[in-house]
Design an enzyme around this catalytic site. Sequence first.
Site, PDB file in Angstrom:
ATOM      1  CE1 TYR A   1     -26.218  13.779  12.966  1.00 20.32           C
ATOM      2  CE2 TYR A   1     -24.495  13.261  11.736  1.00 20.32           C
ATOM      3  CZ  TYR A   1     -25.805  12.992  12.361  1.00 20.32           C
ATOM      4  OH  TYR A   1     -25.959  12.769  11.501  1.00 20.32           O
TER       5      TYR A   1
ATOM      6  CB  ALA B   1     -29.716   5.865   9.954  1.00 24.46           C
TER       7      ALA B   1
ATOM      8  NE  ARG C   1     -30.331  16.037  10.038  1.00 29.50           N
ATOM      9  CZ  ARG C   1     -28.650  14.969  10.200  1.00 29.50           C
ATOM     10  NH1 ARG C   1     -29.225  14.344  11.478  1.00 29.50           N
ATOM     11  NH2 ARG C   1     -27.982  14.539   9.442  1.00 29.50           N
TER      12      ARG C   1
ATOM     13  N   PRO D   1     -25.818   3.224  14.716  1.00 27.60           N
ATOM     14  CG  PRO D   1     -26.947   2.756  12.240  1.00 27.60           C
ATOM     15  CD  PRO D   1     -26.582   2.416  14.385  1.00 27.60           C
ATOM     16  CG  ASN D   2     -22.704   5.572  10.253  1.00 32.42           C
ATOM     17  OD1 ASN D   2     -21.532   4.939   9.840  1.00 32.42           O
ATOM     18  ND2 ASN D   2     -24.265   5.554   9.673  1.00 32.42           N
TER      19      ASN D   2
ATOM     20  CG  HIS E   1     -32.445  11.425  18.317  1.00 32.55           C
ATOM     21  ND1 HIS E   1     -32.047  10.455  17.751  1.00 32.55           N
ATOM     22  CD2 HIS E   1     -33.402  10.771  18.336  1.00 32.55           C
ATOM     23  CE1 HIS E   1     -32.187   9.295  17.753  1.00 32.55           C
ATOM     24  NE2 HIS E   1     -34.066   9.390  17.846  1.00 32.55           N
TER      25      HIS E   1
ATOM     26  CG  ASN F   1     -28.056   8.098  18.642  1.00 32.77           C
ATOM     27  OD1 ASN F   1     -28.893   8.659  18.064  1.00 32.77           O
ATOM     28  ND2 ASN F   1     -27.422   9.667  19.133  1.00 32.77           N
TER      29      ASN F   1
ATOM     30  NE  ARG G   1     -18.794  13.021   6.100  1.00 31.22           N
ATOM     31  CZ  ARG G   1     -19.006  11.942   6.304  1.00 31.22           C
ATOM     32  NH1 ARG G   1     -18.933  10.364   6.177  1.00 31.22           N
ATOM     33  NH2 ARG G   1     -20.514  12.219   5.455  1.00 31.22           N
TER      34      ARG G   1
ATOM     35  CD  GLU H   1     -35.929   7.928  19.853  1.00 28.38           C
ATOM     36  OE1 GLU H   1     -36.492   7.563  20.473  1.00 28.38           O
ATOM     37  OE2 GLU H   1     -35.690   8.443  18.507  1.00 28.38           O
TER      38      GLU H   1
HETATM   39  O1  CA2 Z   1     -28.965  13.418  15.494  1.00 28.19           O
HETATM   40  C1  CA2 Z   1     -28.528  11.450  16.196  1.00 28.19           C
HETATM   41  O2  CA2 Z   1     -28.400  11.650  17.355  1.00 28.19           O
HETATM   42  C2  CA2 Z   1     -28.790  11.173  15.226  1.00 28.19           C
HETATM   43  O3  CA2 Z   1     -28.960   9.852  15.596  1.00 28.19           O
HETATM   44  C3  CA2 Z   1     -27.073  10.988  14.149  1.00 28.19           C
HETATM   45  C4  CA2 Z   1     -27.359   9.363  13.458  1.00 28.19           C
HETATM   46  C5  CA2 Z   1     -28.533   9.964  12.304  1.00 28.19           C
HETATM   47  O4  CA2 Z   1     -28.965   8.564  11.380  1.00 28.19           O
HETATM   48  C6  CA2 Z   1     -30.009  10.299  12.723  1.00 28.19           C
HETATM   49  O5  CA2 Z   1     -30.869  10.850  11.944  1.00 28.19           O
HETATM   50  C7  CA2 Z   1     -29.645  11.369  13.934  1.00 28.19           C
HETATM   51  C8  CA2 Z   1     -25.999   9.436  11.785  1.00 28.19           C
HETATM   52  C9  CA2 Z   1     -24.956   9.315  13.278  1.00 28.19           C
HETATM   53  C10 CA2 Z   1     -23.950   9.397  11.946  1.00 28.19           C
HETATM   54  O6  CA2 Z   1     -22.670  10.556  12.492  1.00 28.19           O
HETATM   55  C11 CA2 Z   1     -21.898  10.911  11.532  1.00 28.19           C
HETATM   56  C12 CA2 Z   1     -21.216  11.256  12.109  1.00 28.19           C
HETATM   57  C13 CA2 Z   1     -19.842  11.737  11.570  1.00 28.19           C
HETATM   58  C14 CA2 Z   1     -19.714  11.287  10.203  1.00 28.19           C
HETATM   59  C15 CA2 Z   1     -20.217  10.510  10.114  1.00 28.19           C
HETATM   60  C16 CA2 Z   1     -21.583  10.231  10.442  1.00 28.19           C
END
Ligand code: CA2
Length: 145
Positions: A24, A78, A108, A11-12, A101, A75, A19, A99
């Site tokens: 990221y 969340a 974090r 997700p996301n 990330h 990946n 953003r 896995e």
């Molecule tokens: O670090 C990673 O790859 C995560 O899997 C990314 C997830 C986060 O919930 C994990 O804890 C770590 C979230 C990805 C969401 O990415 C966004 C990027 C731009 C705008 C909104 C969300």
Amino acid sequence: MTNSVLILNGPNLNMLGTREPEVYGKLTLADIEELCQARAAELGLNVDFRQSNAEGELVDWIQTAAADHAAIIINAGAYTHTSIAILDALRAAGLPVVEVHLSNIFQREEYRHNSYISEAANGVICGFGSKGYELALEAAKTLIA
Ligand code: CA2
């Protein structure tokens, strides 16, 4: 024996590049797919790159992965920190799992420190941004061999 690697994004991750570039990176998910396709070609692998915001869809894809793929890179976004369903599916898949990330989840918030997925993974790569996907492909190649 297939040389296809299934790369799953949760997700996301479709929002990458819009953003939080400081967390990221600036690349979009499409950019990351391009990097993966290029690295996979160098490694002699094929890549099937997917993203879903739906936990059940990710579970469905993991359940059928072994029919067409030799390894899974995931990946789970969340869902990493919440999903026993994805853990169970990965355990049952009977394939090597890497896995990945983008961020270093251990630097974090505390709620990101636990990964349910890790229990089913051969290894975990985190904190190297998009490069982590390329490293995961190298790991997958070793695990398939
Ligand atoms: O670090 C990673 O790859 C995560 O899997 C990314 C997830 C986060 O919930 C994990 O804890 C770590 C979230 C990805 C969401 O990415 C966004 C990027 C731009 C705008 C909104 C969300």
